[in-house]
Design a protein around this motif. Structure first.
Motif, PDB file in Angstrom:
ATOM      1  N   LYS A  33       0.821  -1.190   0.000  1.00  0.00           N
ATOM      2  CA  LYS A  33       0.000   0.000   0.000  1.00  0.00           C
ATOM      3  C   LYS A  33       0.863   1.250   0.000  1.00  0.00           C
ATOM      4  O   LYS A  33       0.449   2.304  -0.472  1.00  0.00           O
ATOM      5  CB  LYS A  33      -0.917  -0.023   1.223  1.00  0.00           C
ATOM      6  CG  LYS A  33      -1.900  -1.201   1.223  1.00  0.00           C
ATOM      7  CD  LYS A  33      -2.745  -1.199   2.480  1.00  0.00           C
ATOM      8  CE  LYS A  33      -3.688  -2.396   2.488  1.00  0.00           C
ATOM      9  NZ  LYS A  33      -4.496  -2.445   3.722  1.00  0.00           N
ATOM     10  N   SER A  34       2.051   1.158   0.572  1.00  0.00           N
ATOM     11  CA  SER A  34       2.954   2.297   0.602  1.00  0.00           C
ATOM     12  C   SER A  34       3.845   2.276  -0.627  1.00  0.00           C
ATOM     13  O   SER A  34       3.839   1.334  -1.423  1.00  0.00           O
ATOM     14  CB  SER A  34       3.792   2.254   1.876  1.00  0.00           C
ATOM     15  OG  SER A  34       2.963   2.258   3.030  1.00  0.00           O
ATOM     16  N   GLN A  35       4.640   3.321  -0.764  1.00  0.00           N
ATOM     17  CA  GLN A  35       5.436   3.469  -1.979  1.00  0.00           C
ATOM     18  C   GLN A  35       6.686   2.592  -1.969  1.00  0.00           C
ATOM     19  O   GLN A  35       7.108   2.095  -3.011  1.00  0.00           O
ATOM     20  CB  GLN A  35       5.840   4.936  -2.139  1.00  0.00           C
ATOM     21  CG  GLN A  35       6.573   5.238  -3.442  1.00  0.00           C
ATOM     22  CD  GLN A  35       6.871   6.707  -3.592  1.00  0.00           C
ATOM     23  OE1 GLN A  35       6.506   7.516  -2.741  1.00  0.00           O
ATOM     24  NE2 GLN A  35       7.537   7.082  -4.673  1.00  0.00           N
ATOM     25  N   TYR A  36       7.293   2.392  -0.787  1.00  0.00           N
ATOM     26  CA  TYR A  36       8.597   1.745  -0.715  1.00  0.00           C
ATOM     27  C   TYR A  36       8.593   0.528   0.218  1.00  0.00           C
ATOM     28  O   TYR A  36       7.712   0.366   1.050  1.00  0.00           O
ATOM     29  CB  TYR A  36       9.646   2.729  -0.191  1.00  0.00           C
ATOM     30  CG  TYR A  36       9.824   3.999  -0.977  1.00  0.00           C
ATOM     31  CD1 TYR A  36      10.283   3.967  -2.288  1.00  0.00           C
ATOM     32  CD2 TYR A  36       9.540   5.227  -0.398  1.00  0.00           C
ATOM     33  CE1 TYR A  36      10.466   5.135  -3.005  1.00  0.00           C
ATOM     34  CE2 TYR A  36       9.718   6.414  -1.106  1.00  0.00           C
ATOM     35  CZ  TYR A  36      10.174   6.361  -2.409  1.00  0.00           C
ATOM     36  OH  TYR A  36      10.340   7.515  -3.115  1.00  0.00           O
ATOM     37  N   GLU A  70      10.609   0.068  -4.947  1.00  0.00           N
ATOM     38  CA  GLU A  70       9.294   0.644  -5.181  1.00  0.00           C
ATOM     39  C   GLU A  70       8.327  -0.461  -5.589  1.00  0.00           C
ATOM     40  O   GLU A  70       8.730  -1.523  -6.053  1.00  0.00           O
ATOM     41  CB  GLU A  70       9.370   1.712  -6.268  1.00  0.00           C
ATOM     42  CG  GLU A  70      10.216   2.907  -5.896  1.00  0.00           C
ATOM     43  CD  GLU A  70      10.140   4.017  -6.929  1.00  0.00           C
ATOM     44  OE1 GLU A  70       9.209   3.976  -7.774  1.00  0.00           O
ATOM     45  OE2 GLU A  70      10.992   4.916  -6.894  1.00  0.00           O
ATOM     46  N   LYS A  71       7.055  -0.191  -5.437  1.00  0.00           N
ATOM     47  CA  LYS A  71       6.036  -1.170  -5.786  1.00  0.00           C
ATOM     48  C   LYS A  71       6.154  -1.596  -7.241  1.00  0.00           C
ATOM     49  O   LYS A  71       5.909  -2.751  -7.599  1.00  0.00           O
ATOM     50  CB  LYS A  71       4.645  -0.589  -5.520  1.00  0.00           C
ATOM     51  CG  LYS A  71       3.512  -1.574  -5.724  1.00  0.00           C
ATOM     52  CD  LYS A  71       2.180  -0.967  -5.320  1.00  0.00           C
ATOM     53  CE  LYS A  71       1.054  -1.974  -5.477  1.00  0.00           C
ATOM     54  NZ  LYS A  71      -0.259  -1.394  -5.085  1.00  0.00           N
ATOM     55  N   SER A  72       6.576  -0.664  -8.097  1.00  0.00           N
ATOM     56  CA  SER A  72       6.688  -0.951  -9.526  1.00  0.00           C
ATOM     57  C   SER A  72       7.825  -1.909  -9.845  1.00  0.00           C
ATOM     58  O   SER A  72       7.863  -2.491 -10.933  1.00  0.00           O
ATOM     59  CB  SER A  72       6.924   0.352 -10.289  1.00  0.00           C
ATOM     60  OG  SER A  72       8.158   0.946  -9.896  1.00  0.00           O
ATOM     61  N   ASN A 108       6.619   6.207   4.262  1.00  0.00           N
ATOM     62  CA  ASN A 108       6.123   5.661   2.994  1.00  0.00           C
ATOM     63  C   ASN A 108       6.615   4.253   2.722  1.00  0.00           C
ATOM     64  O   ASN A 108       6.483   3.767   1.600  1.00  0.00           O
ATOM     65  CB  ASN A 108       6.522   6.576   1.835  1.00  0.00           C
ATOM     66  CG  ASN A 108       5.510   7.682   1.625  1.00  0.00           C
ATOM     67  OD1 ASN A 108       4.306   7.437   1.620  1.00  0.00           O
ATOM     68  ND2 ASN A 108       5.997   8.909   1.480  1.00  0.00           N
ATOM     69  N   CYS A 109       7.199   3.606   3.737  1.00  0.00           N
ATOM     70  CA  CYS A 109       7.646   2.212   3.613  1.00  0.00           C
ATOM     71  C   CYS A 109       6.627   1.298   4.275  1.00  0.00           C
ATOM     72  O   CYS A 109       6.258   1.515   5.439  1.00  0.00           O
ATOM     73  CB  CYS A 109       9.013   2.009   4.278  1.00  0.00           C
ATOM     74  SG  CYS A 109      10.381   2.836   3.450  1.00  0.00           S
ATOM     75  N   ASP A 110       6.168   0.273   3.536  1.00  0.00           N
ATOM     76  CA  ASP A 110       5.257  -0.675   4.172  1.00  0.00           C
ATOM     77  C   ASP A 110       6.007  -1.584   5.134  1.00  0.00           C
ATOM     78  O   ASP A 110       5.450  -2.036   6.137  1.00  0.00           O
ATOM     79  CB  ASP A 110       4.482  -1.484   3.131  1.00  0.00           C
ATOM     80  CG  ASP A 110       5.362  -2.444   2.343  1.00  0.00           C
ATOM     81  OD1 ASP A 110       6.566  -2.164   2.218  1.00  0.00           O
ATOM     82  OD2 ASP A 110       4.840  -3.460   1.847  1.00  0.00           O
TER      83      ASP A 110
END
Length: 697
Positions: free
Chosen positions: A2-5, A22-24, A64-66
């Motif tokens: 859910k977070s970016q990193y 990153e999620k990507s 921003n880190c899950d």
């Protein structure tokens, strides 16, 4: 995610690696010098590098880190240097010396050496206190616990300033009440000490193994507690929304409280993630037989995966201490970039295991090191960029490297600096090849059937030479090689091991019901633990195993089974699996002999969502990425060859480079020996093959 990193941190002896995914699937890699005197300082320095690169403060990155995951050498270093906490042991009277007797065992290679010194005891004799109590092998109480003895032990521990206490009684796994009551007394009288109960930590048959495991855990627990508290507090101050996860030696993640209570699982925290990462980078090529090698600044770690499964060790001697809990099988030797070259009493050149570490480091670091190291040799041989490592942030001093080799090796041995440097390179490679043979040939595997995966910052300079020496034709070297263990952390799941002892013969229905009952109990504990950690039922899985043997045997073997109900109908599957495993290990089976179970184990997993897979698109061709040439040495005569140097950053998928050549990535340097070819795959790994052999997808 859910977070970016997602952030992975792997603290090594020389460098601490940071992988931000990153999620990507885009991955960024950073390196900072390790700070053994204050491991959290290296984390601060690494996060500052990250903040400078992204242009935002760490206080905006961390929220921003899950997941923020930490693999640490704190426990390992404390055990190596014998700088753990002051430990007391409470045991059954008459068994105070079982740690020292060690079942009458000396390590392999020293069994008949009368001069081999005994292991250093983590608990001195005067702090091993026996108490009167006795449980028999059927679980009945022969002598009740004498509480006055426990209180007397606590008085001694208080007077001696003991920080941590282990309790381990004979047959406590069948009657844990004595240990539990002794623990209550210790908590009452010594509320500030860290307490370890052997029957909780390692509820398995074998008194010496259980006691030793409990003592090692107790010895490390205060160290790990202080480390976890400092790291957790730091990440909370940056706004972390999830608790920091720590990497365990069993190959899975855990929250900080677990690492404090079960500190023994932190011993091989760093290299334990290498097999997961090695298998991950080999998946695009369809390779499931993998040897992952990790050469850092201090050590060289080897792990093996066969058919996608990594060996798990239990009940082994690690740094001369018996440890029963499951650990990823890692072969470690003192062969890193900081390994020091020296001349023995026979006048022969040797390499390591002594290391310059990060302080003072190799001579070429310019931090006061005077002794020649592998990194100095690689610089003199033309493999490393004289302008510096880590994108130039770590400048190298060629003159100091050359002087260290000349003064300590070349002149005393009457040879040129180039020949001495190549001798250092060759000897350290031979040491590493011997380690690879120990995990392959000596265990019945042919290394030529495996793919070699390179991890660690120093490995890439040696990888083709190692493959040549061991006879391996295919190498997978990811761009993330220098931080591959940190990357392995971010693709791993939460993992906990739960055990129970079950000394049962498999020739009656009562045994089947008891085994099924015990599996249900320990798996219930594990699943409840995962549920409290935020995992739903759909995100959990369970793996079972049993330690089994023929009645009358001394040693057992571990048999994996599926999670079916254990009853009169399914027991045949378990017995058949045992016969098959016994034959695999010992070349024979006894189908007509009665089989018994000794211990059972369930491994519960909390499955973590994985980041996307890294992808490399079109980029520069090799001729566009050519930076220039250096004179490099590839033969024992010390002759230099005009060698092309490529910048790996702009290279695109499909770029192919033939050796001899050097590819300079930001955090590692890839040396392609003559006779090898490297092709950059879209997955972000270099597929390296001997000329004349094509790597297949």
């Amino acid at each position: 995610m859910k977070s970016q990193y997602r952030l992975g941190i792997d603290a090594g002896g020389t460098f601490t690696d940071f992988v931000l995914a990153e999620k990507s699937g885009q991955v960024r890699l950073y390196k900072a010098l390790s700070t053994p005197q204050d491991p959290t300082l290296a984390i601060r320095n690494g996060l500052q590098l990250m903040a400078d690169d992204l242009g935002v403060p760490a206080s905006e990155i961390i929220p921003n880190c899950d997941l923020c995951i930490n693999g640490t050498t704190v426990g390992l270093n404390a055990l190596i240097t014998h700088k753990g906490a002051k430990t007391g042991l409470i045991c059954t009277a008459g068994h105070e010396d079982s740690l020292e007797i060690r079942l009458g065992h000396k390590e392999d290679g020293y069994r008949y050496d009368p001069d081999y010194p005994p292991a250093t005891m983590l608990v001195p004799r005067y702090l091993r206190r026996g108490v009167r109590e006795r449980v028999l092998s059927d679980g009945t109480v022969r002598q009740p616990l004498t509480e006055a003895d426990v209180r007397a032990a606590c008085e001694i521990f208080r007077a001696e300033g003991v920080d941590t206490v282990a309790i381990s009684f004979v047959w406590s796994v069948l009657h844990p009440e004595h240990e539990a009551r002794a623990g209550e007394i210790v908590r009452e009288m010594l509320p500030n000490v860290v307490l370890t109960l052997g029957s909780e930590l390692y509820p398995q048959v074998r008194e010496y193994t259980r006691t030793s495991t409990a003592v090692v855990n107790a010895y490390l627990a205060p160290i790990m507690r202080r480390y976890v508290q400092a790291v957790d507090a730091y990440f909370r101050s940056l706004g972390a929304k999830q608790p920091v996860r720590y990497y365990q030696s069993n190959g899975g993640l855990a929250v900080g409280q677990v690492m404090t209570d079960r500190s023994v699982y932190a011993i091989n925290s760093g290299p334990a993630s290498a097999p997961a990462a090695g298998q991950y980078v080999c998946d695009p090529f369809g390779k499931r037989d993998v040897i992952t090698v990790d050469m850092g600044g201090t050590s060289f770690d080897i792990t093996l995966t066969k058919d996608g499964l990594t060996n798990i060790n239990k009940n082994i001697d690690f740094l001369r201490y018996r440890i029963g809990v499951p650990m990823i099988q890692v072969e470690t030797l003192g062969a890193g970039g900081g390994s020091i070259g020296w001349i023995d009493e026979m006048g022969l050149m040797q390499m390591g295991p002594q290391s310059a570490g990060s302080d003072p480091g190799p001579a070429c670091y310019g931090q006061g090191g005077k002794l020649p190291t592998v990194s100095d040799a690689n610089l003199v041989l033309g493999y490393l960029n004289p302008d510096g490592l880590v994108g130039g942030r770590l400048p190298l001093d060629y003159a100091k490297a050359e002087q260290a080799i000349r003064t300590n090796l070349a002149d005393p041995l009457g040879m040129t600096v180039e020949r001495a440097a190549y001798g250092m390179f060759t000897i350290v490679n031979a040491n590493m090849v011997n380690g690879i043979r120990r995990v392959t040939v000596e265990r019945g595997y042919d290394p030529r059937d495996f793919v070699l995966v390179g991890a660690g910052g120093a490995t890439a300079a040696h990888i083709t030479a190692l493959a040549d020496a061991i006879g391996i034709d295919t190498i997978v070297l990811p761009k993330l090689a220098s931080g591959l263990c940190a990357f392995g952390q971010i693709i791993s799941d939460v993992k906990y091991n739960y055990m129970a002892t079950a000394p049962l013969r498999l020739d009656n229905d009562a045994a089947y019901a008891r085994i099924d009952e015990l599996f249900a109990q320990i798996e219930g504990q594990g699943l409840a633990h995962l549920q409290a950690d935020g995992f739903g039922k759909q995100d959990t899985r369970v793996k079972r195993s049993l330690d089994m043997r023929y009645v009358g045997q001394v040693h057992e073997c571990t048999v994996d089974i599926d999670t079916f109900q254990v009853d009169a109908q399914s027991i045949g599957q378990i017995i058949a699996a045992f016969h098959k495993r016994h034959e695999q290990l010992y070349t024979y089976a006894e189908p007509n002999s009665t089989v018994e179970v000794v211990n059972i184990e369930s491994t519960v997993y909390g499955v973590v969502e994985k980041p996307g897979r890294m992808s490399i698109g079109a980029g520069a061709s090799p001729d566009k990425a050519l930076k220039g040439h250096r004179e490099a040495v590839f033969t024992a005569d010390g002759k230099r060859i005009h060698t092309p140097i490529y910048d790996g950053t702009p290279l695109g998928a499909g770029a192919t480079i033939h050796g001899p050549a050097v590819i300079e990535e930001v955090t590692t340097t890839i040396v392609i020996e003559p006779g090898w070819t490297a092709r950059l795959d879209e997955s972000g790994s270099y597929l390296m093959t001997r000329d004349g052999r094509k790597g297949d997808r």
